[in-house]
Design a protein around this motif. Structure first.
Motif, PDB file in Angstrom:
ATOM      1  N   VAL A   1       0.835  -1.214   0.000  1.00 37.90           N
ATOM      2  CA  VAL A   1       0.000   0.000   0.000  1.00 37.90           C
ATOM      3  C   VAL A   1       0.867   1.260   0.000  1.00 37.90           C
ATOM      4  N   LEU A   2       1.911   1.243   0.820  1.00 33.33           N
ATOM      5  CA  LEU A   2       2.695   2.458   1.041  1.00 33.33           C
ATOM      6  C   LEU A   2       3.999   2.476   0.264  1.00 33.33           C
ATOM      7  N   GLY A   3       4.448   1.309  -0.178  1.00 33.06           N
ATOM      8  CA  GLY A   3       5.782   1.208  -0.765  1.00 33.06           C
ATOM      9  C   GLY A   3       6.782   0.855   0.332  1.00 33.06           C
ATOM     10  N   ARG A   4       7.964   0.389  -0.091  1.00 34.46           N
ATOM     11  CA  ARG A   4       8.943  -0.148   0.863  1.00 34.46           C
ATOM     12  C   ARG A   4       9.488   0.928   1.809  1.00 34.46           C
ATOM     13  N   GLU A   5       9.840   2.084   1.256  1.00 35.93           N
ATOM     14  CA  GLU A   5      10.494   3.097   2.104  1.00 35.93           C
ATOM     15  C   GLU A   5       9.566   3.621   3.199  1.00 35.93           C
ATOM     16  N   ILE A   6       8.314   3.863   2.817  1.00 31.49           N
ATOM     17  CA  ILE A   6       7.385   4.425   3.818  1.00 31.49           C
ATOM     18  C   ILE A   6       7.009   3.350   4.842  1.00 31.49           C
ATOM     19  N   GLY A   7       6.831   2.101   4.352  1.00 29.68           N
ATOM     20  CA  GLY A   7       6.549   0.991   5.267  1.00 29.68           C
ATOM     21  C   GLY A   7       7.690   0.826   6.274  1.00 29.68           C
ATOM     22  N   ALA A   8       8.926   0.910   5.774  1.00 26.45           N
ATOM     23  CA  ALA A   8      10.091   0.748   6.662  1.00 26.45           C
ATOM     24  C   ALA A   8      10.153   1.894   7.666  1.00 26.45           C
ATOM     25  N   MET A   9       9.824   3.102   7.222  1.00 30.88           N
ATOM     26  CA  MET A   9       9.816   4.255   8.144  1.00 30.88           C
ATOM     27  C   MET A   9       8.787   4.017   9.267  1.00 30.88           C
ATOM     28  N   LEU A  10       7.613   3.475   8.888  1.00 29.59           N
ATOM     29  CA  LEU A  10       6.572   3.257   9.894  1.00 29.59           C
ATOM     30  C   LEU A  10       7.018   2.207  10.917  1.00 29.59           C
ATOM     31  N   ARG A  11       7.670   1.153  10.406  1.00 24.61           N
ATOM     32  CA  ARG A  11       8.193   0.136  11.333  1.00 24.61           C
ATOM     33  C   ARG A  11       9.220   0.776  12.272  1.00 24.61           C
ATOM     34  N   ALA A  12      10.121   1.575  11.682  1.00 28.15           N
ATOM     35  CA  ALA A  12      11.163   2.211  12.504  1.00 28.15           C
ATOM     36  C   ALA A  12      10.532   3.150  13.540  1.00 28.15           C
ATOM     37  N   LEU A  13       9.470   3.827  13.147  1.00 25.66           N
ATOM     38  CA  LEU A  13       8.779   4.735  14.080  1.00 25.66           C
ATOM     39  C   LEU A  13       8.241   3.945  15.275  1.00 25.66           C
ATOM     40  N   HIS A  14       7.643   2.802  14.986  1.00 26.12           N
ATOM     41  CA  HIS A  14       7.117   1.969  16.081  1.00 26.12           C
ATOM     42  C   HIS A  14       8.243   1.443  16.956  1.00 26.12           C
ATOM     43  N   GLU A  15       9.323   1.005  16.324  1.00 23.94           N
ATOM     44  CA  GLU A  15      10.432   0.470  17.115  1.00 23.94           C
ATOM     45  C   GLU A  15      11.076   1.559  17.961  1.00 23.94           C
ATOM     46  N   ALA A  16      11.179   2.751  17.391  1.00 20.50           N
ATOM     47  CA  ALA A  16      11.762   3.861  18.158  1.00 20.50           C
ATOM     48  C   ALA A  16      10.897   4.202  19.368  1.00 20.50           C
ATOM     49  N   ASN A  17       9.608   3.863  19.274  1.00 20.05           N
ATOM     50  CA  ASN A  17       8.711   4.130  20.395  1.00 20.05           C
ATOM     51  C   ASN A  17       8.523   2.912  21.294  1.00 20.05           C
ATOM     52  N   GLY A  18       9.388   1.936  21.117  1.00 17.36           N
ATOM     53  CA  GLY A  18       9.422   0.833  22.078  1.00 17.36           C
ATOM     54  C   GLY A  18       8.639  -0.401  21.706  1.00 17.36           C
ATOM     55  N   VAL A  19       8.095  -0.477  20.498  1.00 18.63           N
ATOM     56  CA  VAL A  19       7.366  -1.680  20.089  1.00 18.63           C
ATOM     57  C   VAL A  19       8.380  -2.742  19.646  1.00 18.63           C
ATOM     58  N   ALA A  20       8.178  -3.976  20.151  1.00 19.64           N
ATOM     59  CA  ALA A  20       8.998  -5.095  19.648  1.00 19.64           C
ATOM     60  C   ALA A  20       8.293  -5.620  18.405  1.00 19.64           C
ATOM     61  N   PHE A  21       8.869  -5.380  17.241  1.00 16.98           N
ATOM     62  CA  PHE A  21       8.208  -5.742  15.982  1.00 16.98           C
ATOM     63  C   PHE A  21       8.805  -7.046  15.486  1.00 16.98           C
ATOM     64  N   GLN A  22       7.987  -8.111  15.456  1.00 16.58           N
ATOM     65  CA  GLN A  22       8.471  -9.411  14.969  1.00 16.58           C
ATOM     66  C   GLN A  22       7.953  -9.595  13.552  1.00 16.58           C
ATOM     67  N   GLY A  23       8.747  -9.221  12.571  1.00 12.26           N
ATOM     68  CA  GLY A  23       8.332  -9.355  11.176  1.00 12.26           C
ATOM     69  C   GLY A  23       8.602 -10.754  10.662  1.00 12.26           C
ATOM     70  N   GLY A  24       7.851 -11.165   9.635  1.00 15.70           N
ATOM     71  CA  GLY A  24       8.047 -12.488   9.034  1.00 15.70           C
ATOM     72  C   GLY A  24       7.712 -13.607  10.006  1.00 15.70           C
ATOM     73  N   ALA A  25       6.794 -13.341  10.937  1.00 15.05           N
ATOM     74  CA  ALA A  25       6.468 -14.353  11.957  1.00 15.05           C
ATOM     75  C   ALA A  25       4.966 -14.664  11.919  1.00 15.05           C
ATOM     76  N   ARG A  26       4.652 -15.908  12.267  1.00 17.14           N
ATOM     77  CA  ARG A  26       3.237 -16.317  12.320  1.00 17.14           C
ATOM     78  C   ARG A  26       2.948 -16.993  13.654  1.00 17.14           C
ATOM     79  N   VAL A  27       1.706 -16.787  14.110  1.00 18.51           N
ATOM     80  CA  VAL A  27       1.307 -17.377  15.391  1.00 18.51           C
ATOM     81  C   VAL A  27       0.860 -18.812  15.156  1.00 18.51           C
ATOM     82  N   ALA A  28       1.329 -19.746  16.015  1.00 19.52           N
ATOM     83  CA  ALA A  28       0.910 -21.150  15.915  1.00 19.52           C
ATOM     84  C   ALA A  28      -0.175 -21.454  16.947  1.00 19.52           C
TER      85      ALA A  28
END
Ligand SMILES: Cc1cc2nc3c(=O)[nH]c(=O)nc-3n(C[C@H](O)[C@H](O)[C@H](O)COP(=O)(O)OP(=O)(O)OC[C@H]3O[C@@H](n4cnc5c(N)ncnc54)[C@H](O)[C@@H]3O)c2cc1C
Ligand code: FES
Length: 495
Positions: free
Chosen positions: A299-326
């Motif tokens: 939806v946003l493209g790679r650069e903007i998506g990456a910025m959003l992830r970085a924004l969340h991580e900078a605010n303390g979110v542990a972001f587990q990408g490429g992961a699925r819940v079992a």
């Protein structure tokens, strides 16, 4: 009347806000003279002088409602009311404005009579689309019976606040903004039925109700929205696993958080990440489990998506990408990798499905959507709007889960319920809110091959233009309200 400005201070084509007492007035000057309107958007109070003007239309800077600068009429939601207009007089060089606004045939109750059109229009679902549809029927001059059936308690409200200000703690779940001013439904003779529609017979033009009995209609607008998809893993129905769609869901999430500290959000959806932002604001430990490394890349493209992830991580979110819940088990979320993450609350943001089980007679598509034409017509006398609508867009058919689109659909459908021939042909638009920043996205992510970013992405102050084969197909931006309002008009004007 009060003098509020002089002629020489009003630039042609540029709105300006003036104040007298508590009242803020927007003055607009063009070749036809000067008009005065209320200066704040009736949707959520944006300062309209920060919006964009194009061909006699004013676009709100925040969520892109559009108003006609000739008379203040509402052209596009999410506002559901026109702008109040004030009488203006010019004396020499002085611009004078009256304290009292002009009467509005739509806003004033006296305009409605009880013995008008004999038809009954029914709207199913009192959410974004339902509220917009019911009020549009009156706005477009329908004088007969309007019935709004919906099973959610209370009056239509701003659902989008739930994952933002409500989870953040700024609003209680039952204090979310109502979509209509107080007394509006009564003044407009909109009959509100708190009930569940259990079936529709399009040949007989009747709806069946859970409370028993049926409701006859001349035309019906189906606006039932969606229901959250369950978390389809072992333990996915455990009491610590919660969806977020209704005020009750938000209350349950907040109640479950008292004294608890660890939240796992499953799914990298916009609602999931908004919730992450809000819950970090409350100081909770938040982990996001997302199947993709870069959120919203399509939806946003790679650069903007990456910025959003970085924004969340900078605010303390542990972001587990490429992961699925079992599974969810013993107060933990277990990933397919075997890793276990402790959770006091699991917020399932794994998508929604249109709430169309009651409409089996209309043959919903595989994804639950109801197929409609560009006028949102499903079949004779039956229209659909919002999350439940599958409609033509470009060369294909899509469903869109955005607030403003739901309300635009409803306004198109309302025109057609009254015999009009309106079509929905606007680029979809939505906004999303993270750490105090509002991002907006215009267009449908049906494939762009180039993104040009202007501004400072890392500072969330940018406009990105998405192109396909050199043609502008979408916009993403943050912190540039006026510029985006103008660009959005240009995008909407494209064939
Ligand atoms: C937490 C959250 C945050 C969001 N934030 C944003 C945002 O920031 N920006 C954005 O663009 N979009 C946002 N969205 C999406 C947006 O809210 C939806 O796309 C929009 O509400 C869809 O409108 P609708 O009228 O189709 O459905 P809804 O608003 O869900 O309304 C449907 C109504 O119909 C009722 N109903 C369903 N079935 C029946 C039945 N059989 N009988 C009677 N009543 C029935 C439901 O109870 C509900 O009240 C958000 C959604 C959620 C859940
Ligand atoms: S404040 Fe104007 S559209 Fe939301």
């Amino acid at each position: 009347m009060h003098q509020v400005a002089t002629l020489e201070t009003l630039e042609v084509g540029k709105p300006r806000t003036v104040e007298f007492g508590q009242t803020k007035i927007l003055l607009f000057r063009d070749q036809d003279g000067i008009r005065a309107f209320s200066a704040v958007c009736p949707h959520a109070g944006a300062p309209l002088d920060q919006g964009a003007v194009c061909e006699g239309r004013l676009v709100c800077p925040w969520h892109k409602a559009v108003f006609d600068l000739a008379d203040g009429a509402l052209l596009e939601p999410p506002a559901l009311q026109p702008l109040r207009r004030y009488p203006v007089r010019i004396e020499g060089d002085a611009v004078l404005v009256a304290v009292e606004p002009m009467a509005s045939p739509f806003l004033e109750s006296s305009a409605r009579t009880a013995d008008g059109d004999p038809r009954t229009m029914v709207v199913v679902g009192a959410g974004a689309a339902g509220a917009a549809g019911a009020s549009a029927l009156r706005e477009f001059g329908f004088d007969g019976r309007v019935v709004l059936v919906g099973h959610e308690p209370g009056e239509p409200f701003d659902r989008t606040a739930l994952s933002k200000f409500v989870l953040e703690g700024g609003q209680a779940p039952d204090e979310t903004a109502p979509l209509w001013p107080e007394g509006f439904a009564v003044r407009q003779r909109i009959e509100r039925l708190h009930d569940t529609v259990t079936g529709i017979d399009p040949a007989a033009r009747t709806l069946s109700l859970a409370s028993g009995g049926s409701l006859a209609y001349d035309a019906v607008l189906l606006a039932p929205g969606s229901v959250p998809r369950p978390l389809d893993v072992p333990g996915g129905d455990a009491p610590i696993v919660r969806p977020l769609r209704t005020r009750e869901d938000a209350s349950a999430i907040l109640a479950g958080l008292s004294g608890q500290k660890r939240v796992v959000i499953v799914g990298g959806s916009f609602i999931g990440l908004e919730a992450a932002s809000a819950l970090r604001h409350r100081g909770l430990a938040v982990t996001v489990i997302s199947p993709s490394e870069i959120p919203f890349e399509p939806v946003l493209g790679r650069e903007i998506g990456a910025m959003l992830r970085a924004l969340h991580e900078a605010n303390g979110v542990a972001f587990q990408g490429g992961a699925r819940v079992a599974a969810v088990e013993d107060g933990h979320v277990r990933l397919e990798s075997g890793e276990r993450i402790a959770a006091d609350l699991v917020l399932a943001g794994v998508g929604v499905r249109p709430a169309t089980d009651f409409a089996a007679t209309l043959g919903p598509a595989e994804d639950g959507g109801l197929e409609a034409d560009a006028g949102l017509r499903v079949t004779d006398g039956v229209f659909v709007a919002g999350d439940a609508a599958r409609f033509p867009f470009g060369i294909g058919r899509i469903r869109v889960e955005h607030w403003r689109v739901a309300q635009q659909h409803a306004r198109v459908a309302a025109r057609n319920m009254l015999g009009g021939d309106a079509r929905f042909e606007q680029p979809p638009f939505f906004w999303t809110y993270h750490y105090g920043k509002r991002f907006e996205v215009h267009g449908h992510p049906s494939g762009f091959d180039r993104v040009d970013i202007e501004g400072d992405l890392a500072a969330q102050d940018f406009v990105a233009r998405q192109f396909r084969d050199g043609v502008l197909v979408g916009l993403v931006g943050c912190g540039r309200d006026s510029e985006l309002a103008g660009l959005a008009l240009r995008l909407a004007a494209r064939p």
